[in-house]
Structure formats: C-alpha cells, structure tokens
Design an enzyme around this catalytic site. Structure first.
Site, PDB file in Angstrom:
ATOM      1  N   TRP A 101       0.831  -1.215   0.000  1.00 25.52           N
ATOM      2  CA  TRP A 101       0.000   0.000   0.000  1.00 25.52           C
ATOM      3  C   TRP A 101       0.857   1.252   0.000  1.00 25.52           C
ATOM      4  O   TRP A 101       0.551   2.226  -0.682  1.00 25.52           O
ATOM      5  CB  TRP A 101      -0.976  -0.013   1.180  1.00 25.52           C
ATOM      6  CG  TRP A 101      -1.984  -1.122   1.090  1.00 25.52           C
ATOM      7  CD1 TRP A 101      -2.138  -2.165   1.955  1.00 25.52           C
ATOM      8  CD2 TRP A 101      -2.966  -1.320   0.053  1.00 25.52           C
ATOM      9  NE1 TRP A 101      -3.142  -2.992   1.530  1.00 25.52           N
ATOM     10  CE2 TRP A 101      -3.665  -2.497   0.373  1.00 25.52           C
ATOM     11  CE3 TRP A 101      -3.316  -0.619  -1.106  1.00 25.52           C
ATOM     12  CZ2 TRP A 101      -4.707  -2.994  -0.421  1.00 25.52           C
ATOM     13  CZ3 TRP A 101      -4.350  -1.111  -1.899  1.00 25.52           C
ATOM     14  CH2 TRP A 101      -5.030  -2.279  -1.557  1.00 25.52           C
ATOM     15  N   ASP A 171      -1.308   6.603   6.351  1.00 26.73           N
ATOM     16  CA  ASP A 171      -2.405   5.710   5.975  1.00 26.73           C
ATOM     17  C   ASP A 171      -2.649   4.784   7.164  1.00 26.73           C
ATOM     18  O   ASP A 171      -1.802   3.953   7.489  1.00 26.73           O
ATOM     19  CB  ASP A 171      -2.004   4.922   4.718  1.00 26.73           C
ATOM     20  CG  ASP A 171      -3.043   3.884   4.298  1.00 26.73           C
ATOM     21  OD1 ASP A 171      -4.034   3.680   5.021  1.00 26.73           O
ATOM     22  OD2 ASP A 171      -2.845   3.280   3.226  1.00 26.73           O
ATOM     23  N   LYS A 195     -11.840  -1.837   6.762  1.00 26.66           N
ATOM     24  CA  LYS A 195     -10.963  -2.725   7.524  1.00 26.66           C
ATOM     25  C   LYS A 195     -11.462  -2.807   8.969  1.00 26.66           C
ATOM     26  O   LYS A 195     -11.958  -3.810   9.396  1.00 26.66           O
ATOM     27  CB  LYS A 195      -9.517  -2.225   7.498  1.00 26.66           C
ATOM     28  CG  LYS A 195      -8.968  -1.989   6.092  1.00 26.66           C
ATOM     29  CD  LYS A 195      -8.691  -3.284   5.329  1.00 26.66           C
ATOM     30  CE  LYS A 195      -8.591  -3.129   3.831  1.00 26.66           C
ATOM     31  NZ  LYS A 195      -7.465  -2.382   3.345  1.00 26.66           N
TER      32      LYS A 195
HETATM   33  C1  PLP Z   1      -7.042  -1.854   2.101  1.00 29.63           C
HETATM   34  C2  PLP Z   1      -6.024  -0.812   2.190  1.00 29.63           C
HETATM   35  C3  PLP Z   1      -5.934   0.222   1.247  1.00 29.63           C
HETATM   36  C4  PLP Z   1      -6.855   0.301   0.035  1.00 29.63           C
HETATM   37  O1  PLP Z   1      -8.143   0.621   0.410  1.00 29.63           O
HETATM   38  P1  PLP Z   1      -9.280   0.905  -0.681  1.00 29.63           P
HETATM   39  O2  PLP Z   1     -10.367   1.479   0.165  1.00 29.63           O
HETATM   40  O3  PLP Z   1      -9.613  -0.410  -1.289  1.00 29.63           O
HETATM   41  O4  PLP Z   1      -8.749   1.857  -1.662  1.00 29.63           O
HETATM   42  C5  PLP Z   1      -4.967   1.182   1.419  1.00 29.63           C
HETATM   43  N1  PLP Z   1      -4.114   1.136   2.459  1.00 29.63           N
HETATM   44  C6  PLP Z   1      -4.169   0.162   3.380  1.00 29.63           C
HETATM   45  C7  PLP Z   1      -3.209   0.172   4.519  1.00 29.63           C
HETATM   46  C8  PLP Z   1      -5.121  -0.833   3.277  1.00 29.63           C
HETATM   47  O5  PLP Z   1      -5.166  -1.814   4.203  1.00 29.63           O
END
Ligand code: PLP
Length: 360
Positions: A101, A171, A195
């Site tokens: 990511w 993030d 998540k």
């Molecule tokens: C799942 C995830 C993403 C991507 O998320 P989307 O909502 O599908 O764009 C980005 N960063 C992390 C750390 C993730 O776990």
C-alpha cells in the site's frame, strides 16, 4: 442463522450488535417510514446522523479543533492521488515504503511530483519496519508519508518516524480506532473504513486545517480538492450516506465498549493469544520481526504450501473463514480487528493446536 468467525482483511467483520440494529432500522428508520438508504442527504434526519458520527469520532480520537474530519468516496486508494495533488506545494515529498500500500502510494505520487523513497523494507519482503529515527529527510519535502499498519505483511510502526519537522501523512486504514493516538502528531491521517470500522466504499480523512487550501496542483478536479469537501461538511455531492450511518453506529459501539484505551487492551489480549501460540508452535510460525508485529493483521505459515492450503480448507469447514494469506505472501493471515471477539481468536488457536497435533 449461523455466523462464522470472519478473519478477512477487508471488507471485514462488523460488530453483531451493530448489524442487528441496522437490520431493525432497515425498513423504517426511527419512525420516518423509510430506510437511511432512501432518505435525502440534505434532510434533517441525515444531518443528525452525519453530525453525530463526526462528534462521536472526534470524541473517540480526541481530535483537536484545528482538524477537519472528511467522509470521502474513492476509498483509501484515492488518497494516494489526493494527497500529492493537495499537499505538494514544492513538488516533492518523502515516502517510507513498508509494503504494497505504501508502494502504491509512492508510485501514484510520482505522477504529480518528485516522490523520494527515503526508506524501505522490501529487501526482506516487508517483514519489518526500518529504523526511522534519523532518516535523510529532503529539505524541500512537503510531507513525509507512511503506511502505519501494513495490512498485507502484518507490521506496524510502534513509533512514528522522526520527520524533522515535516508534516506527517499516515495511511491508518487497518489500525484506525484500534488504539488511542495523538492526532496532533499528524498532518493527515486517513483510512478506508472497510478494515476496522464499517462497510466498504468510504475513507475517513482527518486533516489539519492549514493543509486545506485552494492552492492545489493545477488541474486538480473539484472533487479531489480537500477544500471542496471541508467547506461543504462532506456534503458537496451525495456522500456514501449508508456507510456514514453504519460507521456512526460503530463509533457508538466503541464508546459503549469503553473507548479506545479499552479496545487497545482487548486487541493486545487477542494478539497475544495468537502470537504466543505461534512462538511455541512446532508447525506454525509468524512471518514478522516480533518488535514490529501488528495487533490487527497476523500472517503465519507452516513452511509447506500444501499444508497451508489444507489448513485454510479445514479451518473454513470449522467456521473459521478467510484465513488465506494475501496472494503476494501466501500462507495464512488472521485479521483480528476490533469487531473480532476474544472467543474468535481462542477458537482459532484451539483449531491450530488440533491441526498441529494431526499434522506433525
Ligand atoms: C485496504 C487498504 C488500502 C486500500 O483501500 P481501498 O479502500 O480499497 O482503496 C490502502 N491502504 C491500506 C493500509 C489498506 O489496508
């Protein structure tokens, strides 16, 4: 009806109480004769829903007044572009690459400016967090970027990097609301909600006000400008209203559970059950350097791909779902987010013990 223990990395398990409440309110939300999905996002009823959601989130995370909370569409991935478009005033930023990511975010930022990879753990399949106490921060960098909890590899920054005064952008998709954090240490923290919080299709971005300006990269679409959404209270266009409603319910659930300090204790207890077993097991082993282990995502392997597949299959038959590891790592991964009860992890560990006896 029977529910499984769902160890999916995302979309992921939600609190059963929240799902029941939503089911009860599905046809007639609090006497208004329609579901939340059917109501105007400009209605008083929805205004209350979004305002309460934001207030409860602010309360849970102790968000300072000089931060905006935005409920945006496009998921976490859209932030990979929005962040450089809105923040790269000098056209340069530093990225710490600790997994897929972070790597995607770094690659996306290269479309908009100079994105420097100042540290990485790719040399060892992202199984650790590099020492970030004294990195070569670029003097001209507009921000330093991290992915705080690496969902795929199961690592977590236990200490934030020393950004030497630069704005930190993080993030936090797979760790947001898993424990208390000091929001004031960040310029932006953001997370896709599927998540650890709610249904898929939304990202929550918490942004320090001075970073929200009209001075964005030339050509930045209105919809990708933070200021558009900040000025409109996340109602510039039709938001993901049902998702906001569900997240609001999860925030209330978290407050009822006792807040983030209590969740942290509970999450530590769950993770310890699993890591302690992995450390003593003769069959299974964790793939991450112990000091960098995530509380949320726990990858492990047997070392034998056939045995891994057998484990995943038999676990599923026992009501333990979605334990297959990410396609880039293989093996297994148990995501044990806030909504995973302690009994779910205990059941998993007991199943692993039984599998180990039968297979060594
Ligand atoms: C799942 C995830 C993403 C991507 O998320 P989307 O909502 O599908 O764009 C980005 N960063 C992390 C750390 C993730 O776990």
């Amino acid at each position: 009806m029977s529910r499984v223990y769902n160890f999916s990395a995302g979309p992921a398990v939600l609190p059963e109480e929240v799902l029941r409440e939503a089911a009860d309110e599905m046809l007639d939300y609090r006497g208004c004769g329609m579901s939340v999905m059917e109501m105007s996002h400009r209605s008083g009823m929805f205004e209350t829903i979004i305002n309460e959601a934001e207030a409860d989130l602010r309360d849970l995370l102790q968000i300072p007044d000089n931060y905006k909370v935005l409920f945006l569409q496009g998921g976490a991935s859209q932030q990979f572009a929005m962040i450089p478009m809105n923040l790269m005033k000098n056209g340069e930023a530093d990225y710490i690459v600790t997994g897929q990511w972070a790597k995607k975010a770094w690659q996306e930022a290269q479309k908009y400016g100079k994105a420097n990879k100042i540290a990485s753990s790719e040399d060892k399949t992202f199984s650790y967090i590099p020492d970030c106490s004294d990195l070569d921060i670029t003097p001209n960098a507009d921000y330093v970027y991290i992915c705080e909890n690496n969902t795929i590899y199961g690592t977590k920054f236990k200490e934030l990097p020393n950004t030497k005064g630069k704005t930190l952008v993080s993030d936090v998709s797979s760790c947001l609301l898993s424990e208390p954090v000091d929001v004031s240490k960040y310029g932006i923290l953001y997370g896709g909600v599927q998540k650890n919080i709610g249904p898929a299709g939304m990202v929550i971005s918490i942004i320090r006000e001075d970073l929200i300006t009209e001075d964005v990269m030339k050509g930045t679409p209105t919809m990708l400008t933070f200021k558009t959404h900040a000025d409109a209270g996340s109602l510039y266009n039709t938001p993901n209203s049902y998702c906001i409603y569900m997240c609001g319910k999860v925030f209330k659930w978290l407050k009822n559970m006792g807040g983030l300090a209590v969740m942290k204790e509970r999450n530590e207890k769950k993770a310890k059950l699993l890591y302690d077993f992995l450390d003593e097991s003769h069959l299974f082993k964790g793939t991450v350097v112990p000091k960098d282990r995530s509380l949320m995502n726990v990858p492990f392997v047997t070392g034998n791909a056939e045995l891994d597949a057998k484990f995943v299959k038999e676990a599923k038959e026992a009501g333990l779902e979605n334990l297959k590891g990410h396609r880039s790592v293989g093996g297994m991964r148990a995501s044990i987010y806030n909504a995973m009860p302690v009994e779910g992890v205990e059941t998993l560990v007991n199943f692993m013990k039984k599998f180990e006896k039968e297979n060594v």
